[in-house]
Motif scaffolding. Sequence first.
Motif, PDB file in Angstrom:
ATOM      1  N   SER A  39       0.696  -1.369   0.104  1.00 41.79           N
ATOM      2  CA  SER A  39      -0.041   0.061  -0.012  1.00 41.79           C
ATOM      3  C   SER A  39       0.841   1.307   0.063  1.00 41.79           C
ATOM      4  O   SER A  39       0.374   2.380  -0.331  1.00 41.79           O
ATOM      5  CB  SER A  39      -1.070  -0.068   1.191  1.00 41.79           C
ATOM      6  OG  SER A  39      -0.199  -0.043   2.352  1.00 41.79           O
ATOM      7  N   HIS A  83      -3.701  -4.648   3.758  1.00 38.34           N
ATOM      8  CA  HIS A  83      -4.732  -4.187   4.320  1.00 38.34           C
ATOM      9  C   HIS A  83      -4.818  -2.494   4.648  1.00 38.34           C
ATOM     10  O   HIS A  83      -5.956  -1.786   5.164  1.00 38.34           O
ATOM     11  CB  HIS A  83      -5.298  -4.909   5.759  1.00 38.34           C
ATOM     12  CG  HIS A  83      -4.228  -4.843   6.776  1.00 38.34           C
ATOM     13  ND1 HIS A  83      -3.127  -5.476   6.984  1.00 38.34           N
ATOM     14  CD2 HIS A  83      -4.220  -3.647   7.738  1.00 38.34           C
ATOM     15  CE1 HIS A  83      -2.704  -4.850   8.063  1.00 38.34           C
ATOM     16  NE2 HIS A  83      -3.242  -4.187   8.635  1.00 38.34           N
ATOM     17  N   LYS A  84      -3.612  -1.943   4.638  1.00 41.74           N
ATOM     18  CA  LYS A  84      -3.537  -0.624   4.882  1.00 41.74           C
ATOM     19  C   LYS A  84      -3.799   0.078   3.238  1.00 41.74           C
ATOM     20  O   LYS A  84      -3.611   1.503   3.526  1.00 41.74           O
ATOM     21  CB  LYS A  84      -2.028  -0.433   5.221  1.00 41.74           C
ATOM     22  CG  LYS A  84      -1.821  -0.944   6.656  1.00 41.74           C
ATOM     23  CD  LYS A  84      -0.521  -0.268   7.154  1.00 41.74           C
ATOM     24  CE  LYS A  84      -0.305  -0.571   8.602  1.00 41.74           C
ATOM     25  NZ  LYS A  84       0.895  -0.150   9.036  1.00 41.74           N
ATOM     26  N   GLU A  99      -7.074  -7.497  -0.345  1.00 43.12           N
ATOM     27  CA  GLU A  99      -6.118  -6.622   0.698  1.00 43.12           C
ATOM     28  C   GLU A  99      -5.772  -7.669   1.510  1.00 43.12           C
ATOM     29  O   GLU A  99      -6.749  -8.356   2.280  1.00 43.12           O
ATOM     30  CB  GLU A  99      -6.907  -5.582   1.181  1.00 43.12           C
ATOM     31  CG  GLU A  99      -7.368  -4.505   0.214  1.00 43.12           C
ATOM     32  CD  GLU A  99      -8.176  -3.435   1.068  1.00 43.12           C
ATOM     33  OE1 GLU A  99      -7.859  -2.859   1.908  1.00 43.12           O
ATOM     34  OE2 GLU A  99      -9.346  -3.069   0.275  1.00 43.12           O
ATOM     35  N   GLU A 125       1.590  -6.347  12.657  1.00 47.07           N
ATOM     36  CA  GLU A 125       2.351  -5.300  12.705  1.00 47.07           C
ATOM     37  C   GLU A 125       3.527  -5.678  13.387  1.00 47.07           C
ATOM     38  O   GLU A 125       4.752  -5.213  12.918  1.00 47.07           O
ATOM     39  CB  GLU A 125       1.855  -4.009  13.645  1.00 47.07           C
ATOM     40  CG  GLU A 125       0.831  -3.238  12.675  1.00 47.07           C
ATOM     41  CD  GLU A 125       1.129  -2.700  11.694  1.00 47.07           C
ATOM     42  OE1 GLU A 125       2.435  -2.439  11.520  1.00 47.07           O
ATOM     43  OE2 GLU A 125       0.327  -2.116  10.640  1.00 47.07           O
TER      44      GLU A 125
END
Length: 273
Positions: free
Chosen positions: A221, A245-246, A264, A269
């Motif tokens: 992303s 997903h970001k 996505e 993290e």
Amino acid sequence: MNVAANKGGKALMKDDRLSAIRQHLYSHGFSHIQTIADAVGASLPTVRRDLLALEAEGAIVRTHGGARIADATGTEVAFELREQKNLAAKRAIADAAFEELVPKSTVFLDAGTTVLQLARRLRLEPMPLSIFTNCVTVAQVLMDVSDLRITLIGGQLRPENASMVGPIAESTLERLWFDQLFLGAGAIADDTCLYSLDEHEARVNELMLARSAKKALLVDSSKFGHRLTYRVAPLNSDLKIFTDHKLPIEWRARINNLGSSVTEAPYRESERR
């Protein structure tokens, strides 16, 4: 989740256990021996023997108290530093894209660092494929994997991306046809076009798109909303996008308006692989 779980609740056979260990190290990065043993449901002595066997194959590297997946054969030059950036996201994207591979098809893997993670994923779980690539590093990762037929196209070596570009690479691509293409990108600008930092790289990427039936873009992303010097091609409904997903919400809307498919992939993290 215990990667060693099976229907009968029995201990895994050696080959399955070795595969489970490789998958665990790919997914979680460096792991202590006890963590590996818990993940695959085996004793510490058994896991130590398995790690010795995997190290002898060149699949893993043992370190003090644990192990990690081995790097590719050889040195990845300038490619190496970029490969490590957003690595967890790139591997999550590669996991999602891996599900798109069709056995016994002809696949082109380009020289993007996220595409390299797909090659590393394929090394863990091979299938019969004819692989073409213009990336020296991708060829090195896959060159000794059973079931894969690897063709590295010729051309002028671009060290910054470990890629083959120029007139010879372009001429070769013009004579080939691929069932599937997995392509990376340096940037996706606000005009919804792919961009590259290098003129020759942009040209071979454009040809890859023209010579492929199914096209997948593998890009994290962070690449969206940026522009580089050389335009490759616009996003369109023929291009299936794999990202993490970001992805900003405004880019989801833009992609939907173009009629493109987007997957996505989520990732943790704290992931360090």
